[in-house]
Design an enzyme around this catalytic site. Structure first.
Site, PDB file in Angstrom:
ATOM      1  N   SER A 141       0.872  -1.382  -0.014  1.00 38.47           N
ATOM      2  CA  SER A 141      -0.099   0.062  -0.066  1.00 38.47           C
ATOM      3  C   SER A 141       0.802   1.319  -0.040  1.00 38.47           C
ATOM      4  O   SER A 141       2.088   1.340   0.469  1.00 38.47           O
ATOM      5  CB  SER A 141      -0.829   0.051   1.201  1.00 38.47           C
ATOM      6  N   TYR A 154      -2.384  -0.769  10.238  1.00 42.87           N
ATOM      7  CA  TYR A 154      -2.651  -1.294   8.832  1.00 42.87           C
ATOM      8  C   TYR A 154      -1.155  -1.007   8.103  1.00 42.87           C
ATOM      9  O   TYR A 154      -0.650  -1.690   7.182  1.00 42.87           O
ATOM     10  CB  TYR A 154      -3.733  -0.628   8.021  1.00 42.87           C
TER      11      TYR A 154
HETATM   12  N1  NAD Z   1      -8.621   0.167  -2.267  1.00 40.52           N
HETATM   13  C1  NAD Z   1      -7.268   0.622  -2.186  1.00 40.52           C
HETATM   14  O1  NAD Z   1      -7.249   1.740  -2.354  1.00 40.52           O
HETATM   15  C2  NAD Z   1      -5.919   0.006  -1.721  1.00 40.52           C
HETATM   16  C3  NAD Z   1      -5.053   0.709  -1.501  1.00 40.52           C
HETATM   17  C4  NAD Z   1      -3.710  -0.001  -0.909  1.00 40.52           C
HETATM   18  C5  NAD Z   1      -3.847  -1.139  -0.760  1.00 40.52           C
HETATM   19  N2  NAD Z   1      -5.160  -2.065  -0.845  1.00 40.52           N
HETATM   20  C6  NAD Z   1      -4.888  -3.337  -0.611  1.00 40.52           C
HETATM   21  O2  NAD Z   1      -5.404  -4.114  -1.788  1.00 40.52           O
HETATM   22  C7  NAD Z   1      -5.956  -5.504  -1.116  1.00 40.52           C
HETATM   23  C8  NAD Z   1      -7.345  -5.688  -1.707  1.00 40.52           C
HETATM   24  O3  NAD Z   1      -8.400  -4.867  -0.991  1.00 40.52           O
HETATM   25  P1  NAD Z   1      -9.451  -3.954  -1.564  1.00 40.52           P
HETATM   26  O4  NAD Z   1      -9.162  -2.591  -1.747  1.00 40.52           O
HETATM   27  O5  NAD Z   1      -9.930  -4.592  -2.910  1.00 40.52           O
HETATM   28  O6  NAD Z   1     -10.512  -4.349  -0.668  1.00 40.52           O
HETATM   29  P2  NAD Z   1     -11.712  -5.366  -0.393  1.00 40.52           P
HETATM   30  O7  NAD Z   1     -12.042  -5.133   1.121  1.00 40.52           O
HETATM   31  O8  NAD Z   1     -12.645  -5.386  -1.431  1.00 40.52           O
HETATM   32  O9  NAD Z   1     -11.068  -6.720  -0.449  1.00 40.52           O
HETATM   33  C9  NAD Z   1     -10.356  -7.355   0.539  1.00 40.52           C
HETATM   34  C10 NAD Z   1     -10.544  -8.660   0.301  1.00 40.52           C
HETATM   35  O10 NAD Z   1      -9.962  -9.640   1.439  1.00 40.52           O
HETATM   36  C11 NAD Z   1     -10.657 -10.551   1.881  1.00 40.52           C
HETATM   37  N3  NAD Z   1     -10.232 -10.908   3.197  1.00 40.52           N
HETATM   38  C12 NAD Z   1     -10.145 -10.148   4.430  1.00 40.52           C
HETATM   39  N4  NAD Z   1      -9.657 -11.058   5.402  1.00 40.52           N
HETATM   40  C13 NAD Z   1      -9.373 -12.173   4.964  1.00 40.52           C
HETATM   41  C14 NAD Z   1      -8.761 -13.193   5.325  1.00 40.52           C
HETATM   42  N5  NAD Z   1      -8.373 -13.306   6.682  1.00 40.52           N
HETATM   43  N6  NAD Z   1      -8.468 -14.448   4.987  1.00 40.52           N
HETATM   44  C15 NAD Z   1      -9.005 -14.200   3.403  1.00 40.52           C
HETATM   45  N7  NAD Z   1      -9.385 -13.383   2.748  1.00 40.52           N
HETATM   46  C16 NAD Z   1      -9.689 -12.211   3.620  1.00 40.52           C
HETATM   47  C17 NAD Z   1     -12.033  -9.827   1.877  1.00 40.52           C
HETATM   48  O11 NAD Z   1     -13.073 -10.718   2.285  1.00 40.52           O
HETATM   49  C18 NAD Z   1     -11.792  -9.214   0.634  1.00 40.52           C
HETATM   50  O12 NAD Z   1     -12.908  -9.952  -0.364  1.00 40.52           O
HETATM   51  C19 NAD Z   1      -5.919  -5.233   0.310  1.00 40.52           C
HETATM   52  O13 NAD Z   1      -4.474  -5.976   0.600  1.00 40.52           O
HETATM   53  C20 NAD Z   1      -5.592  -3.849   0.644  1.00 40.52           C
HETATM   54  O14 NAD Z   1      -5.073  -3.797   1.857  1.00 40.52           O
HETATM   55  C21 NAD Z   1      -6.147  -1.423  -1.361  1.00 40.52           C
END
Ligand code: NAD
Length: 248
Positions: A141, A154
């Protein structure tokens, strides 16, 4: 493009957001996938959407923070497909607290899912990836690179993912393994909703917002797919920001 024809992909966080988009992107380019998440219904929907592209798609509930869940999922991937070519560690959670009120349980859960979960999947998959000269893409991130308020656990977990990525790349590059991570920011998913806490200083919170509009998760799926494909092969031990110039 069929960059992932005959490739076997192990992908976490497949139910929603970036994981869902990446699963569909790789399936559309010929991959067979073993998809894991903890959100059963949404995971099933992602898997169904991926099946239309013709690859073999398996979806399983797996909490990446649980050692036994991860080891049995990787073992089942091998028993069903015989190999793993690509791992995409996308599962993650983000909890919001003023740090002076941060429950240790939420701190530990965040590290357990985001950092320990990524480590566990890497550890279990590496022996198989060494056989295929495979690739790992971890999702870090922008919060690993610059401070963010109200989400210290986080940020710490994502900085851990960055350090884990570089260490694995150095440890295994000579043996043919590729390990990279990406640093997204400002992607339109459930995770980028307004934090559900009071007394927020919006100036601090917006410090990491992109200079251009937020983008759909498909934009990140394209980057993950590139890094995991043969085209991205010489990129190793790298972290790539995809954040609309937020940290430029
Ligand atoms: N959206 C952003 O701007 C952003 C920015 C930086 C990093 N991220 C990272 O991208 C990745 C995906 O996030 P997103 O933005 O798509 O959000 P999201 O919440 O849609 O996706 C996260 C997914 O992880 C799953 N999950 C949570 N805990 C879990 C566990 N213990 N075991 C297995 N699966 C689990 C959730 O059910 C969900 O499907 C994450 O690692 C997040 O930290 C997102």
């Amino acid at each position: 493009m069929d960059r992932f024809k005959e490739k076997i992909v192990f992908l976490t966080g497949a139910a929603t957001g970036i994981g869902e988009a990446t699963a569909k992107r790789m399936a559309s380019e010929g991959a067979s996938l073993y998809l894991v998440d903890v959100a059963k219904n949404e995971l099933g929907e992602t898997a169904e959407a991926c099946r239309q592209f013709g690859g073999e798609i398996v979806d399983r509930i797996c909490d990446v923070a649980k050692e036994e869940d991860v080891s049995s999922s990787i073992a089942e991937t091998i028993s069903l497909f015989g190999k793993i070519d690509i791992v995409a560690n996308i599962a993650g959670i983000q909890l919001w607290h003023h740090t002076s009120d941060h429950p240790v349980s939420d701190f530990e859960r965040t590290l357990a899912v985001n950092l320990t979960g990524t480590f566990l999947v890497c550890r279990e998959a590496i022996p198989h990836l060494l056989k295929t000269q495979g690739s790992i893409v971890n999702v870090s991130s922008t919060t690993a690179l610059a401070g963010i308020p109200y989400s210290a656990a986080y940020a710490a977990s994502k900085a851990g993912v960055l350090a884990l990525t570089k260490s694995l790349a150095v440890e295994y590059a000579k043996k043919g393994l590729q390990v990279n991570c990406i640093n997204p920011g400002g992607i339109k998913t459930a995770m980028t909703k307004m934090p559900p806490i009071e007394d927020i200083d919006m100036d601090l919170l917006l410090r990491q917002n992109p200079l251009s509009p937020f983008v759909e998760p498909g934009a990140v799926a394209g980057l993950i797919a590139y890094l995991a494909s043969d085209e991205g092969r010489h990129i190793n031990g790298e972290h790539v920001r995809i954040d609309g110039a937020a940290l430029a």
